[in-house]
Each structure stands twice: as structure tokens, then as C-alpha cells.
Design an enzyme around this catalytic site. Structure first.
Site, PDB file in Angstrom:
ATOM      1  CE1 TYR A   1      63.454  48.321  14.657  1.00 54.50           C
ATOM      2  CE2 TYR A   1      62.018  48.299  16.978  1.00 54.50           C
ATOM      3  CZ  TYR A   1      62.435  48.439  15.698  1.00 54.50           C
ATOM      4  OH  TYR A   1      60.843  47.071  15.379  1.00 54.50           O
ATOM      5  CG  HIS A   2      60.468  51.819  18.377  1.00 50.82           C
ATOM      6  ND1 HIS A   2      60.962  51.375  18.900  1.00 50.82           N
ATOM      7  CD2 HIS A   2      59.634  50.709  18.119  1.00 50.82           C
ATOM      8  CE1 HIS A   2      61.004  50.373  20.583  1.00 50.82           C
ATOM      9  NE2 HIS A   2      60.241  50.107  19.263  1.00 50.82           N
TER      10      HIS A   2
ATOM     11  CB  THR B   1      57.560  48.360  15.548  1.00 52.13           C
ATOM     12  OG1 THR B   1      57.136  48.014  16.678  1.00 52.13           O
ATOM     13  CG2 THR B   1      58.095  49.150  15.112  1.00 52.13           C
TER      14      THR B   1
ATOM     15  CB  SER C   1      64.527  53.460  20.427  1.00 49.52           C
ATOM     16  OG  SER C   1      63.378  52.848  18.930  1.00 49.52           O
TER      17      SER C   1
ATOM     18  CE  LYS D   1      61.332  47.427  12.256  1.00 46.30           C
ATOM     19  NZ  LYS D   1      60.823  46.769  10.713  1.00 46.30           N
TER      20      LYS D   1
END
Lengths: 419, 419
Positions: B181-182, B144, B179, B185
Site C-alpha cells: 500500500y505505502h 502518507t 508495505s 502511494k
């Protein structure tokens, strides 16, 4: 100051706990004893016969009059972690409680996944517990110089000012870690930096070099306080391993050409660096990085130093260059800034002949305990299924690693086993 | 080319699978259906009534004559992952199979730990399975643009040349993800880069912008192929969410000042970018990064565009600036390079009024399905215990999230449920 040392039964954690206790801090230890389990898994033992933690802290109380409560808890168990923080109410936590061996993480898939999920999830749990229970507590996290890899520019302390296309910013120093273990520390660093930013936690990330030595002033007070001294290929780090090899007449195992250069420090400086970080905490919301090492050496340099010191003690020391089991540059530029701890007052112990003498003498003293079958490298970075257990320890299973021990274990809570 | 699409039942995965199948590739889908489970957990539904995967692929076979085998498997189950690779023998895998919502990862500790361990361990398993079974297979991994954060310098594609104290190197671009989530990644990116280096794997890491739209040429062939269209605060992304809000007369929910600027792309470009990456694979050992977006907008820009398009359709559209539940800069520099996919031949679909019309019309068509109680942001980055479930879905437990579904589940192997 109330300081909870996570992983306080380990090679750096134990001397740190005693150093801080001797300096008047209220110290607690949290440990899940995974490190002792991994010795059994790999069929290895510390060169020095270390005592169980409950004996060690009892002896320390006899000698010093100071109590160190012990929390038997695993950071991957959130309830246990939170219970310990709630019970001890630390002003600071020193976080050594991770799987810390690069070769261990490279044994196979199970060990790689275990290392990353154990380290990352454990640290995430700790961050959440701090935010929920001790938001002002100072997190002193042990990272590693290996997070940076070996870039062709000078390594700064955590952050670098970059000028690019006419604009400037100070950004996290780019990371090029060299094993699944080193990668786990990079993941931790990113997670901690983020939590400081969003929650206002305060953290010091100590990118530590390779630690050598085994003795501190506190440990020297009684043989029963003796620290671990690992010499096997999985948990033994370069200089300590070389000293044991020299003591038993085993060739020093230099991987590849030996031009690999790293930052090193004496374990007496490790414990002092921790206290300096504790005494000078960051402000709320601050994530800061110190490069914690005092000198740099190439592996070939170290081997030469050990040969020289060994010969003076009458040992015949041979240096053997082995095919490198790791994937790494064997000749490279290496210059890393490490001024922030010096600025706080660190007075480094340089690697001296007397230190090497003392290490060699400890190794000679215990040489009957050395298992020569755990010295040669078995964990090859290029293979996904490495055979780690010595032949004698395997019964028909061809020495295949059975998966990391402790992976699925969840301790039932933060039992205080000594208070 | 034989391409296995991991997460092929999802918002980007499903249109990717059909696009590649229509272009003559042999396509398989692997999915654990976790995304469908999370809808149930959160009490939300896609705006469009999507069919079960087995119906979708059967319909596609009727329409196109092309078969897409489905592997019901979870990447965190290594045996299942390896079985699927061994059975399908892909030349490339497209890896969408991760928890992909920033707010989901920020709900609480359980969701944060789940997101990171699920994404990191799943990707590690995949890397080991590729090395062991398909070492020449091209890994196309969805990352991302959020990995970079919002630095004050131009964002390059994965790597940046840094000149520092008279020396130079090309290093990974520094990451400042926003976050858990980020962060997952970013962890993946480091792990993949390392495996390319030590094992000679080949990988393309696509740092994708925010995707909008729901329709591709293939999906348009039959209503039964319809793609998901998420509008809830957890899984709905900005532009799609605004269109649904406009359609039902709900104020557009702009977080904070709305100056947050990001890269965006049409889902028709997502599927085309994937094929371009596949048709132009990296060499063995190469880890490359493409920034996969076509235009940049601020959130306030997007809201204005939707208001304008909505008004032309006779809708009354109000824009409401809410206290920002995220911790992020609301005014900042943002300029990211994105030339590598253009160089490979991407012809971008710019965000047009006709696209907005079409999205608004889809939203209007299905507006009776909209649940208004899942639109307002409930997940606050500053809190560690967010209440996500709408009041109606909770029975006495005050809507507390019961932990991420699917976390402990292990599918029994890579069952091929459709062939």
C-alpha cells in the site's frame, strides 16, 4: 547455473540467452511475444528479418548442441509464471519481460496505464512466485539509467549517502524519471527493494543505459540467429536509429538541441554484464543496483559520429534538429558512477568507428526493408492522444491507436512449446 | 469553490466533504463504495453504525440546506471518471479514492496486485482526465507519511537539498515505504510529479500522518451523520483501535517493542488542512508536498496514554506486546518537518485527555457492536498467504481470502445517484 531469461525473444533477451547458453549455463526462455504484437500494432518491422522463436532455438540447438526450452507465458498471469518457475527450477531469472519503450508509454492514456500495470503487476507476480517457489533464486532485473533523470549532482549506483542537519544515512538515490515507462521502472525498483527487505529475496537491479549494436559472437554464428534492429520512432533507440537513417539518406532526427546526455553501451557488453551479475550474486535479502553503461554521449555527439562514419562510406548524411517531442532538459550536467560492473571484470567495448561501420553496413544491406513513414516522431509528451500508426495502416480511423495490444490477453498457462 | 471529493464516503472523505460544504464550497462526492465492500469481504464492521451515503447526504441537505451531488463511479473506469469531471466542473479535486490499508495490501498476492493497480491506474486515469478536461483544476492528493519510511536523517516536505561531491540540487526526498500500500502511494507521487512537469497540472501531495478521532463540528450536528470508526486489525489505525480495545477490556495490541514512531493528527485537523491547501493553490505546473501531521508519538506512548485515560474512566486496561506482524524498525530516529500547513494558518488540536475520553466514550457506547475476533493481527508481512477472515465467516475454505472484492468490477458510468 540454471537461468530463465524472461523476455528472451527480445532485442536484449535473445542475445543474452545465447551468450549464457554458449558459456555453459542451462538456459530457458519465457516470453509472451508481446513485442512482436506491438510491431503489428504500430505497423513497423525490425530492419533485420528475425525468425520466429521456435525456429531460432531449433537452429541454436543444431549449431551448438544446446537446448533452450521455451515457456510461452505472460508474467501478468500468475499461474503461468509460477508454472514456469516450478518446471524450470532456475537458480537465477533475468527479467527483461516488460514494455520497454518510452514513446509507446506516452501514446495515450491506454498505453500509459497498460505500460505501468503490465510492468508493475508482472514484476509483482514474479516476486511472489520467487518467494513462494524459488526463494533463493537470484533476480536480475533490467532497470534503466532513465530512472535517475538528470540531476545536477553525480548519479550514484542506486544509493547515496546523505548528510543532513548533522545526521547521515545511506538512502535510495532520488528518482526523476521522464516517461510513464521510466516511471514504471522506478515503481518496480521500489517494489523489488521492499521484497528483498521483507522476504529475504536477492536481487540485482541493472540500471542500463541506451543499448546500441545488434551483433554478438553467438549471433554471428548464423544469419538465422539475427537479432532485432529497431529504427522506428517508438522502439528504435538513438544510435541504431541514426545508422538506419544514414543508410537510407534520411536526415538524422535529433530532438531539440541535442545536448541531452545519456549513458550508452554496446549490446556485447549487455550480455557480459548479465553474466557478471549472475556469477557474483548478492547475498540473501540484498537489493543492489549497478549502473550498466560504459560511456556517455550527447545526442548531438552521436549524430556527428554517425555522420562522420557515414561520409567515409560515401553516404551523404544530414543532421536535422526537430522540435523536441519529449519534455526534457536539452543542456544539463550529467555524470553517473558506473564502477561496480568494472570491478567485477567488465572489459567495455568503446564505441568505435568499426562498430559504426558494421551497423551502417547492416543498415545498408537491409535498406529495402526500411519504412520511411515510421521514422519521424509522432508521439508528443505534451499530448494525451497521439497518432502513431502510419497513414497507410489506418483505414478511416485517422490512424488513432486502438489501444495497446495484448492488454487483456491472458495466456492459458506456461505452455512449453519447445523442449 | 467547486470541490469534488473522491472517496467522499470514507473515513476522511466524508468529514472533509461536510466541512467544505459547511464552509460555503460547492461540494460533490465521487465514490465506488469499495470500502463498504471490503468490510463484507473481511467480515468486519465500523464500530459506529454509519448510514448509506444517499441517506447521509439527504440528511445533510435537511440540516444545512446544502446539496452534495453523488457520483457513483470508479476511478479505474476512465469514462466514468471523465463523465464526473465533465458534469461537476470542479475547481479542485480531493483524492482519497484509494485502497488505504497497509495490512489489506499485505494479505496475499491478489491483494497486493489489486492495491497497486487500483491505486496507480485510478490516479493515472484521474491525471489524464484532468489534463483533458480540467487542466487548471487543483489536485489535492492524499499521500502518507509512510512513503518516507524511517530514515536516519530529518524528513523534509517532499524535497531535500543534497550537496554531493561539490555540487548541489534539490531532489525528491528518498522513499522507503513499508508495505505494498505505502509503495502504491510512492508510485502515485512519482506519477503526479511527472504530470505536473510535462502537462502543467497543479497538485498538492499531502503526506498525511495517522489520523485519529471520529468527530468534527459538522458530524456532531446529527447522529445520522456519524463517521466510520474502524478498530479491526486491517483497517483500524493504532489510536482508534486502542480506544476500542480499552472499552471492551481487550488488551491493547502493541506490535513488537512499540518504539515505532509516527506522525499523528486529529481528524478535525485533516479537514482543516484540506481546506487550507484548497484556499492556497499551487501555481500551474507546480507539484508541492506538505507533511500533514501535528504531533509524533511512539506506539508505546499511545498505548500508555490510552491506558491512563481508560483508568480514569474506571476501565482496566492491559497492554500486550505481540510479535510484530510487520517488518519495521522498532526503535529508530524520527524527526519530520511539518511547517508548511502551519505557515498557512493551521491551528493544531493536540492529542488531549478530553479527546481520548470522548473516543473511549464512543467506544463504550457501541461496545456491543465490537467483534473481538477481528482485533488480533492475522496479516503477517513475512507470509504471502494470510488468513484474514474470522473462522465464523468461512465455510469450509479455512478462512482463505477469496481475492479482493471489486477488483474486476467496472461501474457502468458516472451515474449521479443523488442530486
Amino acid at each position: 547455473m540454471r537461468v530463465l531469461v524472461l523476455g528472451g525473444d527480445g532485442y536484449c533477451g535473445w542475445p543474452t540467452a545465447l551468450h549464457l547458453s554458449a558459456r555453459g549455463h542451462e538456459v530457458g526462455i519465457l516470453d509472451n511475444f508481446a513485442r512482436r504484437l506491438w510491431d503489428h500494432e504500430l505497423g513497423v518491422e525490425t530492419l533485420t528479418p528475425i525468425r520466429p522463436l521456435h525456429d531460432r532455438v531449433a537452429l541454436w540447438r543444431e549449431l551448438s548442441g544446446r537446448t533452450i526450452p521455451v515457456f510461452a507465458a505472460d508474467l501478468t498471469n500468475y499461474a503461468a509464471t509460477a508454472d514456469a518457475l516450478a518446471a524450470f527450477e532456475p537458480d537465477a531469472v533475468v527479467h527483461y519481460a516488460e514494455q520497454r519503450s518510452a514513446p509507446y508509454s506516452m501514446i495515450d492514456r491506454e498505453h500509459a496505464v497498460f505500460t505501468q500495470t503490465n510492468n508493475v503487476a508482472g514484476t509483482l507476480n514474479l516476486l511472489f512466485a520467487l518467494k513462494e517457489l524459488r526463494p533463493d533464486c537470484h533476480l536480475v532485473k533490467l532497470g534503466t539509467m532513465g530512472e535517475y533523470g538528470t540531476p545536477n549532482i553525480d548519479i550514484e549506483e542506486g544509493f547515496i549517502e546523505i548528510e543532513h542537519k548533522g545526521r547521515k544515512d545511506v538512502l535510495p538515490f532520488p528518482k526523476q524519471p521522464g516517461s510513464f515507462y521510466h516511471l514504471s521502472k522506478v515503481h518496480d525498483s521500489h517494489n523489488i527493494m521492499f521484497c528483498c527487505r521483507i522476504w529475504g529475496l536477492r536481487a540485482t537491479d541493472l540500471n542500463q543505459g541506451v543499448v546500441y549494436g545488434t551483433m554478438t559472437d553467438e549471433l554471428a554464428r548464423h544469419p538465422g540467429l539475427v537479432n532485432r534492429f529497431d529504427y522506428d520512432e517508438v522502439f528504435g533507440t538513438a544510435l541504431n536509429r541514426f545508422c538506419v537513417q544514414a543508410a537510407i539518406g534520411h536526415p538524422l532526427t535529433v530532438y531539440g538541441r541535442g545536448g541531452q546526455t545519456r549513458g550508452f553501451l554496446d549490446i556485447r557488453d549487455t550480455v557480459r554484464c548479465i553474466e557478471l551479475a549472475l556469477l557474483n550474486p548478492p547475498r540473501a535479502g540484498e537489493y543492489r543496483v549497478f549502473n550498466q553503461f560504459t560511456e556517455r554521449f550527447s545526442i548531438a555527439d552521436l549524430a556527428e559520429k554517425v555522420r562522420h562514419a557515414g561520409q567515409k562510406l560515401g553516404l551523404r548524411v544530414e543532421i536535422r534538429h526537430l522540435p523536441n517531442p519529449r519534455v526534457e532538459k536539452e543542456e544539463h550536467y550529467y555524470n553517473a558512477v558506473h564502477t561496480r560492473l568494472l570491478d567485477l571484470g567488465l572489459e567495455p567495448h568503446a564505441l568505435s568507428e568499426s562498430l559504426l561501420d558494421s551497423l551502417l553496413n547492416i543498415a545498408i544491406e537491409h535498406r529495402d526493408r526500411v519504412r520511411t513513414d515510421v521514422i519521424m516522431p509522432r508521439v508528443d509528451w505534451r499530448s494525451t492522444r497521439n497518432r502513431t500508426r502510419p497513414a497507410a495502416a489506418s483505414d478511416g480511423a485517422a490512424g488513432e491507436a486502438p489501444g495497446p495490444l495484448g492488454a487483456a490477453r491472458e495466456t492459458p498457462g506456461a505452455a512449453i512449446i519447445f523442449k
